[in-house]
Design a protein around this motif. Sequence first.
Motif, short mmCIF file in Angstrom:
data_model
loop_
_atom_site.label_atom_id
_atom_site.label_comp_id
_atom_site.label_asym_id
_atom_site.label_seq_id
_atom_site.Cartn_x
_atom_site.Cartn_y
_atom_site.Cartn_z
N ASN A 104 1.24 -1.44 -12.08
CA ASN A 104 0.11 -0.53 -12.29
C ASN A 104 -0.41 0.06 -10.99
O ASN A 104 -1.37 0.82 -11.00
CB ASN A 104 -1.03 -1.26 -13.00
CG ASN A 104 -1.57 -2.42 -12.18
OD1 ASN A 104 -0.82 -3.11 -11.50
ND2 ASN A 104 -2.87 -2.65 -12.25
N VAL A 105 0.20 -0.28 -9.84
CA VAL A 105 -0.19 0.31 -8.56
C VAL A 105 0.91 1.26 -8.12
O VAL A 105 2.04 0.85 -7.87
CB VAL A 105 -0.44 -0.76 -7.49
CG1 VAL A 105 -0.79 -0.11 -6.15
CG2 VAL A 105 -1.55 -1.70 -7.92
N LEU A 161 -8.19 0.61 -3.23
CA LEU A 161 -7.45 0.79 -4.47
C LEU A 161 -8.30 1.62 -5.43
O LEU A 161 -9.38 1.21 -5.84
CB LEU A 161 -7.11 -0.56 -5.08
CG LEU A 161 -6.07 -0.58 -6.21
CD1 LEU A 161 -4.72 -0.07 -5.70
CD2 LEU A 161 -5.92 -2.00 -6.75
N GLU A 180 0.83 -1.20 0.00
CA GLU A 180 0.00 0.00 0.00
C GLU A 180 0.87 1.26 0.00
O GLU A 180 0.56 2.24 -0.68
CB GLU A 180 -0.93 -0.02 1.20
CG GLU A 180 -1.94 -1.16 1.14
CD GLU A 180 -2.66 -1.40 2.45
OE1 GLU A 180 -3.79 -1.91 2.42
OE2 GLU A 180 -2.09 -1.07 3.51
N GLY A 240 3.52 0.54 -3.53
CA GLY A 240 3.03 0.11 -4.83
C GLY A 240 3.60 -1.24 -5.22
O GLY A 240 4.25 -1.92 -4.43
N ASN A 241 3.31 -1.65 -6.47
CA ASN A 241 3.79 -2.95 -6.93
C ASN A 241 4.74 -2.87 -8.13
O ASN A 241 5.09 -3.88 -8.71
CB ASN A 241 2.61 -3.87 -7.26
CG ASN A 241 1.83 -3.40 -8.48
OD1 ASN A 241 2.09 -2.33 -9.04
ND2 ASN A 241 0.86 -4.19 -8.90
N GLU A 262 -3.21 2.84 -10.66
CA GLU A 262 -4.08 2.88 -9.49
C GLU A 262 -3.22 3.15 -8.27
O GLU A 262 -1.99 2.99 -8.31
CB GLU A 262 -4.82 1.55 -9.31
CG GLU A 262 -5.73 1.16 -10.45
CD GLU A 262 -6.33 -0.22 -10.25
OE1 GLU A 262 -7.56 -0.33 -10.19
OE2 GLU A 262 -5.56 -1.19 -10.14
N ALA A 263 -3.85 3.53 -7.16
CA ALA A 263 -3.12 3.74 -5.91
C ALA A 263 -4.04 3.47 -4.74
O ALA A 263 -5.26 3.69 -4.81
CB ALA A 263 -2.58 5.17 -5.84
#
Length: 775
Positions: free
Chosen positions: A555-556, A603, A548, A551-552, A611-612
């Motif tokens: 796309n996050v 999300l 959180e 991010g990853n 996205e976030a």
Amino acid sequence: MSFAPAAFAQTGTVAGRVTDAETGAPLPGAAVLVAGTERGDATDADGEFTIRAVPVGEQTIEVSLLGYETAREAVTVGRGETARVEVALSESSIGLDRVVVEAESEAERIEATAQAVAVLDLREARVQAADLGLVLAQTQGVAVQRSGGLGSGARFSLNGLTDDQIRFFLDGLPLELAGYPFGIANVPVSLIGRVEVYKGVVPIHFGADALGGAVNLVTKDLVDVVQGSASYQTGSFGTHRTTGDLGFRSAESGLFVRGGGFYDFARNDYEVTVQVADELGRPSQVTVPRFNDRYRAGGANLTLGVADRPWADELSVRGYVTDFANQIQNNALMTGLPYGEAESLGTAVGANVTYRAKVADRGFVDAVGGYTSTARRLSDVSNCRYNWFGECFTEVGRPGEVIRNRGTDRTIWDDDALARLSVAWLLGDRHRVEATTAPTFNWRTGRDALITQGTDLLSGDARLTTWVSGLQYQYSVPSGRFESRLFVKDYRQLATSTLPDRQGFSQVRYRTTNSLAGIGNVTRMAWTDRLSTKASYEWATRLPRRDEFFGNGLNVSANPELLPERSHNANVEVKFSSARGARTPWALEANGFLRATENLIVLVPENEFFEAFTNVFNATSVGIEARGRTSLLDTRLALDVNTTYQSFRNTSREGLLASFRGDRIPNRPYYFANAAARYRADSPVRRGDEVAVFASTRYVHRFFRSWESAGRRDTKREIPSQTTIAAGITYESGVAQTRWALTGEVQNLTNATVFDFFGVQRPGRAFYLKLTTQL
């Protein structure tokens, strides 16, 4: 094993021999149990038995055998000593009718504490084919939503709160630091002894933050000189699951060794109904098998230690390694084109050390330290575009299926360390004080192999430190009629990261700190031997997790400014049961709950590609869960029914989702029910063998996967109401000192079209065969 007074009890050994009272002949296969515990053994060919790790003091040994009267013998157990007992059984006056042993199980002992907890004994589940996700979903208040078959992503929901809002443990250690990085639903059932589900209030001995509760998986006790088990399961959709564990314990030296492992594989090629376009571009529904959905996972662990010594109840070191790979078939809605080559892979290696000891007769120490290194890789490098028939119908210039034309071959490395110290002190026979402190550390780095120019979004430095401490005072009366625990908690967090900005032109340094406190109480009153009540409350906190914050890398996006989630959690429980020893035992229980939460993390889309995680709304969950169970026909027939209703609604007055105030939170089942039945009978083939027939059903009422007030009712997308049924038969037998069970089982018996969430179809009718052996 969780931190509790029982965990530190000094132990010894009980050994003995069981014979026929009339002939003096040894009786093999007799069940020997230490009353009030799960400690037990079965007599061998010479009628001998050995039970280790028995709490010191006066104990009652109960011995039962088909066709004989149950015998009870008192025995005094000394620390580190072996107490021997001889038991003679008399033939039963009721012939071959079942002999019932009435003793408090470990599950009953835990549920009789003040904690808001439900305990699942997995002795029967271990010989059945259902995975742990299906087993947990049979519990009141629990919903487990899956995005496919074996190995797929799962959302665990407890009284409405989900995912990271619930914490998961293995023997008190965070699950991700215990060798199972792929989630709780895919942990092999055969390696677990019981499951403890703590609702709304997390005991301080876990040293963890959580918003809605905790789930603790407890491995099987090592109680015999040599103990082991193995299982193999095969069935529909190319499923193969294998587990094994073996342990040895020396009474003289206290040394013990235990190891285990598992391997799972599934093609998950079950049929799904999807929309495809014909030659003219007109959409039509077709039924096709899934083709890029294989799952494999394997792991092994080894524990070395010493127990029941004057200087330590336990000192052990456990090491483990886990490897898994999961092909990715479709997006979260199962819409658009499928993915033909995308895959997620991971490896975890780690170790932990445990030390438990009694200090000065009234003090107890429990210390745990652990380290895990986890690597997760997402491979999305295909230039092909696949249709639902598994065909590559075109090739494109840039790779990427998950995010079209934005391929990735990324790896994220997480190094996690945990230290936890718990100290308890008994102040007389009524008062107990306990303190716990637990820091955890995470270091993250990553790399995308496809990025050769520009800034890699994974290249930044990211570190997360979380420190949770607690102090508890417990008051209880020796009779066990009343118990109350008052506790306070302290939550601290520091997140630092060096991350590229959105354009990738420069590095930005972030530093986020959180410092919060919480308070709570759990109380139980046993009004009579048959009626008890519980009440619990916690002002709970859930600190943001690493994904959180950071991010990853795909796309996050990172969001280092997240706020912790907080919740007022309350439970009120009533339990009423038959008298102990009743010929037809039964129990009824009901629990009302409240979860009033704020700053929930969701999300949220930022733009077309990213996205976030963001704090976007407040919500309140109010509900009731109830359970009834009974045993009939001299306990041969067991019935269990439970139901849950929860109203989980948006209460935001401002922000992005204020316009949906009063709506149910999307994609959360709000009414569901379970029923299970099991009938056991003596085998007509061989004396001492048993046959069990079992069946279960689950009903989930329809629910919206988006906000209720968004659009007209007839245009809303719903997950329809659904009912699933499972049934099977088990044959259990014993050869020498080995027990085995063979189970045939069918899941989704009616071949219902089943959706868990986001419209992703689950498997249809499936057949499984499972062989289990135990030493």
